[in-house]
Design an enzyme around this catalytic site. Structure first.
Site, PDB file in Angstrom:
ATOM      1  CG  ASP A   1      -0.738   3.449   5.718  1.00  0.00           C
ATOM      2  OD1 ASP A   1      -0.893   4.180   4.730  1.00  0.00           O
ATOM      3  OD2 ASP A   1      -0.881   3.843   6.890  1.00  0.00           O
TER       4      ASP A   1
ATOM      5  CG  ASP B   1      -1.822   1.216   1.244  1.00  0.00           C
ATOM      6  OD1 ASP B   1      -2.317   1.614   0.172  1.00  0.00           O
ATOM      7  OD2 ASP B   1      -2.031   1.781   2.332  1.00  0.00           O
TER       8      ASP B   1
ATOM      9  CD  GLU C   1      -5.218   0.414  -2.446  1.00  0.00           C
ATOM     10  OE1 GLU C   1      -6.357  -0.022  -2.250  1.00  0.00           O
ATOM     11  OE2 GLU C   1      -4.585   1.067  -1.601  1.00  0.00           O
TER      12      GLU C   1
END
Length: 163
Positions: free
Chosen positions: A140, A7, A67
């Protein structure tokens, strides 16, 4: 299959390494890389790159899942996330491991079964699917694990989504 989920963020990049065998998930490690806000951008990105390369070298993932950037009203934030994404993609490419990218909608769909799931629902499912004692923090880290789970789901169902 060992999957490194990322992330990306300039201040905090969450990561999670999981093993996926059959239909079982096993967490290997998860945490985050942090950079100091007073550092110049180039040094922050260098620190992220070195941290990701260390993780890749230590855990030798078979693939990486990152992501994708979603629309953000704050252009400055979107640009910073874009820089961190680029560093993650570069680390994967320089390590010769396949890199898959997933939208937040795809991650939510894979982890919860609902593409518009709330953050708390995703975090609960990450905790449940990985049999963790608590929800990983900061957010995160849970998000990175969700991206790794998403890749495991896509790989087992559709053969992966490598870009």
């Amino acid at each position: 299959m060992i999957i490194l989920g990322i992330d990306p963020g300039t201040a905090i990049t969450g990561y999670g390494v999981i093993e996926f065998i059959g239909n079982r998930y096993k967490p290997i490690t998860y945490s985050c890389l942090r950079t100091e806000p007073d550092l110049p951008l180039d040094l922050r990105l260098k620190k992220l790159y070195q941290g990701l390369m260390d993780i890749i070298k230590r855990y030798q993932p078979d693939c990486m899942a990152v992501e994708e950037l979603f629309f953000n009203k704050n252009a400055r934030t979107a640009l910073a996330v874009g820089h961190a994404r680029g560093i993650a993609l570069l680390a994967g490419a320089n390590s010769s491991i396949p890199v898959a990218e997933y939208t937040p909608l795809q991650v939510k769909q894979a982890v919860t079964g609902y593409g518009k799931a709330e953050k708390q629902q995703i975090q609960f499912m990450v905790k449940t699917l990985l049999s963790l004692p608590e929800i990983p923090k900061p957010d995160d880290v849970a998000d990175a694990l969700a991206v790794a789970i998403c890749h495991a789901q896509w790989s087992s169902t559709f053969g992966g989504r490598i870009k």
